[in-house]
Design a protein around this motif. Sequence first.
Motif, short mmCIF file in Angstrom:
data_model
loop_
_atom_site.label_atom_id
_atom_site.label_comp_id
_atom_site.label_asym_id
_atom_site.label_seq_id
_atom_site.Cartn_x
_atom_site.Cartn_y
_atom_site.Cartn_z
N ALA A 1 11.88 13.16 -19.28
CA ALA A 1 11.18 12.39 -18.24
C ALA A 1 12.10 11.34 -17.64
O ALA A 1 12.01 11.04 -16.44
CB ALA A 1 9.93 11.73 -18.81
N SER A 2 13.00 10.77 -18.45
CA SER A 2 13.92 9.76 -17.94
C SER A 2 14.98 10.36 -17.02
O SER A 2 15.60 9.66 -16.23
CB SER A 2 14.60 9.03 -19.09
N GLN A 3 15.19 11.68 -17.10
CA GLN A 3 16.20 12.33 -16.28
C GLN A 3 15.67 12.79 -14.93
O GLN A 3 16.44 13.19 -14.07
CB GLN A 3 16.78 13.54 -17.02
N LYS A 4 14.35 12.72 -14.73
CA LYS A 4 13.78 13.12 -13.45
C LYS A 4 14.11 12.06 -12.40
O LYS A 4 14.07 10.86 -12.69
CB LYS A 4 12.26 13.26 -13.55
N PRO A 5 14.39 12.48 -11.16
CA PRO A 5 14.65 11.49 -10.12
C PRO A 5 13.37 10.72 -9.78
O PRO A 5 12.27 11.28 -9.82
CB PRO A 5 15.12 12.33 -8.93
N VAL A 6 13.53 9.47 -9.45
CA VAL A 6 12.39 8.62 -9.12
C VAL A 6 11.99 8.87 -7.68
O VAL A 6 12.82 8.82 -6.77
CB VAL A 6 12.74 7.13 -9.32
N LYS A 7 10.73 9.20 -7.47
CA LYS A 7 10.23 9.45 -6.13
C LYS A 7 9.98 8.12 -5.42
O LYS A 7 9.47 7.17 -6.02
CB LYS A 7 8.92 10.23 -6.17
N ALA A 8 10.33 8.07 -4.16
CA ALA A 8 10.06 6.87 -3.37
C ALA A 8 8.57 6.81 -3.07
O ALA A 8 7.95 7.82 -2.71
CB ALA A 8 10.85 6.89 -2.08
N ALA A 9 7.99 5.64 -3.23
CA ALA A 9 6.56 5.48 -2.97
C ALA A 9 6.33 5.58 -1.46
O ALA A 9 7.09 5.02 -0.66
CB ALA A 9 6.08 4.14 -3.49
N PRO A 10 5.30 6.30 -1.05
CA PRO A 10 5.03 6.40 0.39
C PRO A 10 4.60 5.04 0.94
O PRO A 10 3.93 4.26 0.25
CB PRO A 10 3.89 7.42 0.47
N LYS A 11 5.01 4.78 2.17
CA LYS A 11 4.66 3.51 2.80
C LYS A 11 3.18 3.53 3.13
O LYS A 11 2.67 4.47 3.75
CB LYS A 11 5.49 3.31 4.06
N LYS A 12 2.50 2.50 2.69
CA LYS A 12 1.06 2.43 2.93
C LYS A 12 0.80 2.00 4.37
O LYS A 12 1.43 1.08 4.88
CB LYS A 12 0.42 1.44 1.97
N ALA A 13 -0.14 2.67 4.97
CA ALA A 13 -0.54 2.34 6.33
C ALA A 13 -1.38 1.06 6.28
O ALA A 13 -2.23 0.90 5.42
CB ALA A 13 -1.32 3.46 6.95
N GLY A 14 -1.13 0.19 7.21
CA GLY A 14 -1.90 -1.05 7.28
C GLY A 14 -3.31 -0.79 7.77
O GLY A 14 -3.58 0.17 8.49
N LYS A 15 -4.22 -1.67 7.40
CA LYS A 15 -5.61 -1.53 7.80
C LYS A 15 -5.95 -2.64 8.79
O LYS A 15 -5.45 -3.76 8.68
CB LYS A 15 -6.54 -1.63 6.59
N GLY A 16 -6.78 -2.32 9.72
CA GLY A 16 -7.25 -3.35 10.65
C GLY A 16 -6.58 -3.26 12.00
O GLY A 16 -5.66 -2.48 12.26
N ILE A 17 -7.04 -4.14 12.88
CA ILE A 17 -6.58 -4.13 14.27
C ILE A 17 -5.14 -4.64 14.37
O ILE A 17 -4.31 -4.07 15.06
CB ILE A 17 -7.51 -4.99 15.14
N ARG A 18 -4.81 -5.72 13.68
CA ARG A 18 -3.49 -6.32 13.79
C ARG A 18 -2.39 -5.43 13.20
O ARG A 18 -1.25 -5.46 13.64
CB ARG A 18 -3.46 -7.66 13.08
N ALA A 19 -2.72 -4.65 12.17
CA ALA A 19 -1.71 -3.78 11.55
C ALA A 19 -1.31 -2.66 12.47
O ALA A 19 -0.17 -2.20 12.44
CB ALA A 19 -2.26 -3.21 10.24
N ASN A 20 -2.22 -2.19 13.31
CA ASN A 20 -1.92 -1.08 14.21
C ASN A 20 -1.34 -1.53 15.54
O ASN A 20 -0.93 -0.72 16.35
CB ASN A 20 -3.19 -0.25 14.46
N LYS A 21 -1.31 -2.85 15.79
CA LYS A 21 -0.81 -3.39 17.05
C LYS A 21 0.72 -3.45 17.00
O LYS A 21 1.30 -3.97 16.07
CB LYS A 21 -1.35 -4.81 17.23
N ASN A 22 1.40 -2.89 17.99
CA ASN A 22 2.87 -2.98 18.08
C ASN A 22 3.29 -3.38 19.44
O ASN A 22 3.07 -3.03 20.45
CB ASN A 22 3.54 -1.65 17.71
#
Length: 140
Positions: free
Chosen positions: A119-140
């Motif tokens: 198990a220690s030899q398995k590559p570490v998977k990158a955690a997926p980026k969590k999508a923000g919630k709400g109006i301000r998180a989706n505003k760009n």
Amino acid sequence: MSADLTWLLIKNNNSFLVKRSGVQFSAEAGNLLNKNSFKYSGLANNKTVGIEAAASGRGVVVSTKKSGVPAYKPSKAINKVTLTKGIRKSARSVAGLTRAGYRADLRKAALARVAAVLASQKPVKAAPKKAGKGIRANKN
């Protein structure tokens, strides 16, 4: 020298002994749980099973200590086999080795060590980026 006499001589003082916070550990080869006890000792017992990571970074090396080899020939007493076929086949090989009359009492500890090393030899998977919630998180 008998295993019991060897254990009496090395149980309190040896170069592999680690004493911390009132607990004693042992860093010797062939000690599956790194506990300072006669059952798991790689130095005192005539038959031992050691499991460590392979140098290539893939697989495990299973080393067994043969009984009946003279003490003045320690290199002839160790048999090493590298297992690289994956966790199921490696676990089956180690379970078969320990079940076949060679330290059956260490089967559970050996399987746990194989699983932990692989198990220690398995590559570490990158955690997926969590999508923000709400109006301000989706505003760009």
